[in-house]
Design a protein around this motif. Sequence first.
Motif, PDB file in Angstrom:
ATOM      1  N   TYR A  35       0.836  -1.209   0.000  1.00 14.82           N
ATOM      2  CA  TYR A  35       0.000   0.000   0.000  1.00 14.82           C
ATOM      3  C   TYR A  35       0.866   1.252   0.000  1.00 14.82           C
ATOM      4  N   VAL A  36       1.897   1.257   0.844  1.00 14.75           N
ATOM      5  CA  VAL A  36       2.808   2.407   0.890  1.00 14.75           C
ATOM      6  C   VAL A  36       3.523   2.556  -0.453  1.00 14.75           C
ATOM      7  N   ALA A  37       3.893   1.439  -1.072  1.00 14.66           N
ATOM      8  CA  ALA A  37       4.559   1.495  -2.380  1.00 14.66           C
ATOM      9  C   ALA A  37       3.645   2.123  -3.431  1.00 14.66           C
ATOM     10  N   ALA A  38       2.343   1.822  -3.354  1.00 15.68           N
ATOM     11  CA  ALA A  38       1.385   2.406  -4.296  1.00 15.68           C
ATOM     12  C   ALA A  38       1.271   3.917  -4.089  1.00 15.68           C
ATOM     13  N   ILE A  39       1.332   4.361  -2.829  1.00 17.44           N
ATOM     14  CA  ILE A  39       1.316   5.800  -2.549  1.00 17.44           C
ATOM     15  C   ILE A  39       2.521   6.470  -3.203  1.00 17.44           C
ATOM     16  N   LYS A  40       3.679   5.836  -3.074  1.00 13.04           N
ATOM     17  CA  LYS A  40       4.889   6.386  -3.683  1.00 13.04           C
ATOM     18  C   LYS A  40       4.752   6.461  -5.201  1.00 13.04           C
ATOM     19  N   ASP A  41       4.091   5.454  -5.779  1.00  8.79           N
ATOM     20  CA  ASP A  41       3.936   5.416  -7.235  1.00  8.79           C
ATOM     21  C   ASP A  41       3.005   6.513  -7.746  1.00  8.79           C
ATOM     22  N   VAL A  42       2.006   6.877  -6.952  1.00  6.60           N
ATOM     23  CA  VAL A  42       0.997   7.823  -7.442  1.00  6.60           C
ATOM     24  C   VAL A  42       1.442   9.279  -7.291  1.00  6.60           C
ATOM     25  N   ILE A  43       2.371   9.566  -6.386  1.00  6.68           N
ATOM     26  CA  ILE A  43       2.813  10.945  -6.154  1.00  6.68           C
ATOM     27  C   ILE A  43       3.876  11.327  -7.183  1.00  6.68           C
ATOM     28  N   PRO A  44       3.623  12.344  -8.012  1.00  3.66           N
ATOM     29  CA  PRO A  44       4.625  12.771  -9.008  1.00  3.66           C
ATOM     30  C   PRO A  44       5.933  13.192  -8.338  1.00  3.66           C
ATOM     31  N   LYS A  45       7.027  13.027  -9.056  1.00  2.25           N
ATOM     32  CA  LYS A  45       8.354  13.296  -8.491  1.00  2.25           C
ATOM     33  C   LYS A  45       8.582  14.777  -8.204  1.00  2.25           C
ATOM     34  N   GLN A  46       7.847  15.673  -8.886  1.00  5.38           N
ATOM     35  CA  GLN A  46       8.077  17.104  -8.694  1.00  5.38           C
ATOM     36  C   GLN A  46       7.394  17.665  -7.445  1.00  5.38           C
ATOM     37  N   VAL A  47       6.545  16.883  -6.807  1.00  9.73           N
ATOM     38  CA  VAL A  47       5.768  17.375  -5.663  1.00  9.73           C
ATOM     39  C   VAL A  47       6.695  17.771  -4.507  1.00  9.73           C
ATOM     40  N   SER A  48       6.481  18.958  -3.973  1.00  7.50           N
ATOM     41  CA  SER A  48       7.279  19.437  -2.847  1.00  7.50           C
ATOM     42  C   SER A  48       6.432  19.706  -1.606  1.00  7.50           C
ATOM     43  N   GLN A  49       5.094  19.757  -1.780  1.00  7.71           N
ATOM     44  CA  GLN A  49       4.193  19.990  -0.648  1.00  7.71           C
ATOM     45  C   GLN A  49       2.963  19.099  -0.775  1.00  7.71           C
ATOM     46  N   ILE A  50       2.562  18.516   0.340  1.00  9.63           N
ATOM     47  CA  ILE A  50       1.329  17.724   0.383  1.00  9.63           C
ATOM     48  C   ILE A  50       0.518  18.148   1.599  1.00  9.63           C
ATOM     49  N   GLU A  51      -0.737  18.474   1.352  1.00  6.59           N
ATOM     50  CA  GLU A  51      -1.687  18.753   2.427  1.00  6.59           C
ATOM     51  C   GLU A  51      -2.696  17.606   2.429  1.00  6.59           C
ATOM     52  N   LEU A  52      -2.830  16.943   3.558  1.00  2.00           N
ATOM     53  CA  LEU A  52      -3.652  15.736   3.641  1.00  2.00           C
ATOM     54  C   LEU A  52      -4.800  15.936   4.622  1.00  2.00           C
ATOM     55  N   PHE A  53      -6.026  15.679   4.150  1.00  5.98           N
ATOM     56  CA  PHE A  53      -7.210  15.710   5.011  1.00  5.98           C
ATOM     57  C   PHE A  53      -7.704  14.278   5.181  1.00  5.98           C
ATOM     58  N   VAL A  54      -7.689  13.776   6.413  1.00  2.96           N
ATOM     59  CA  VAL A  54      -8.121  12.408   6.687  1.00  2.96           C
ATOM     60  C   VAL A  54      -9.115  12.399   7.846  1.00  2.96           C
ATOM     61  N   LYS A  55      -9.727  11.261   8.025  1.00  2.00           N
ATOM     62  CA  LYS A  55     -10.716  11.093   9.091  1.00  2.00           C
ATOM     63  C   LYS A  55      -9.995  10.810  10.415  1.00  2.00           C
ATOM     64  N   PRO A  56     -10.461  11.379  11.517  1.00  2.00           N
ATOM     65  CA  PRO A  56      -9.840  11.082  12.820  1.00  2.00           C
ATOM     66  C   PRO A  56      -9.942   9.592  13.157  1.00  2.00           C
ATOM     67  N   ARG A  57      -8.918   9.097  13.808  1.00  2.00           N
ATOM     68  CA  ARG A  57      -8.875   7.701  14.296  1.00  2.00           C
ATOM     69  C   ARG A  57      -8.899   6.662  13.174  1.00  2.00           C
ATOM     70  N   LYS A  58      -8.708   7.083  11.937  1.00  2.00           N
ATOM     71  CA  LYS A  58      -8.600   6.135  10.830  1.00  2.00           C
ATOM     72  C   LYS A  58      -7.166   6.173  10.323  1.00  2.00           C
ATOM     73  N   ARG A  59      -6.287   5.613  11.147  1.00  2.00           N
ATOM     74  CA  ARG A  59      -4.848   5.704  10.872  1.00  2.00           C
ATOM     75  C   ARG A  59      -4.168   4.394  11.226  1.00  2.00           C
TER      76      ARG A  59
END
Length: 234
Positions: free
Chosen positions: A126-150
Amino acid sequence: MPSREFLIQHLQHLLQQVESSETDNEAWQRVRHDHFFDPWWDEYSLDRFDRLDRKLDELLKRSSNAMCRYSGEGDGQIVRLITGVGELARVEAVRYLNQCLSGARQLTICDPYFLQPYGRMPKANYVAAIKDVIPKQVSQIELFVKPRKRDAEVAEGFNEFCKERSIKLTCRRTDAIHDRVWIVDSSRAYVVGTSFNGLGNKCAFILDLPDEDMRGFFKEIGFLREQTTRSKSA
C-alpha cells in the motif's frame, strides 16, 4: 468414474510399487507410467481449460479504458472509468491517477481513509502504491483524513517517504469531508469514486472536477483549515 473402493485398491497397489522402488527416480517413473487416471484427468482438464477460455473471451471483450461523458453533449467533458476488480485493475488506476497529477508541485489530498490499507492488502504494498501515485516534482502535500482512521505502519511509511523526497507534509483530521478529491497546485482537481485504498476493489470513476464546483470546494477547504489543527506528520 471408478468407485471409491476401486480407487483405494489402485492407490494401495501404486503405493506398494513406490515403496518397492530402489531409487527416487524409479519411484517417479512408476508413478508417471501409471495411466489409470488419464481418462478422468483429461476430462477434468478439458473442462477447466474450457472455462478459462470462456473467461478470457469475456475479458477480451471488455474495454480496458472505458470512457464516459458525464456532462452534456459536445462540451468535451470526458472521464475515465476504471473498470474491473483485482490487482491489475488497481495498478491501472494508480497509473492513471498519477498521469492526472502529472507536473504537480503541491497536492491537497482529501481522502478520509488514505492512511488505512484495505482488507488484507500488505501494508508495504500500500505504501509502495502511494509512492507510485505521487509525481516526483511534488514538494508539498496537504492531507485531510478522518480522525482515528490511521494505521501506524502506513502512516510511518508515508512520513518516511515525505522525508526522503523532501516533501513538506501537512496533515489535518476532520469528519467534514466525505468525497475523495485530489487537488493539483490549487488550479485543477480530480474526484475519485473510492478511497485510494479501495482502487481495484470496485468499479470507480476518476474525473475532472468542473471549475465551478472546484471553486466551491476550495472555499470549503479554506474554512476547514481555520477549524482544524495542523500536524507536520501523518
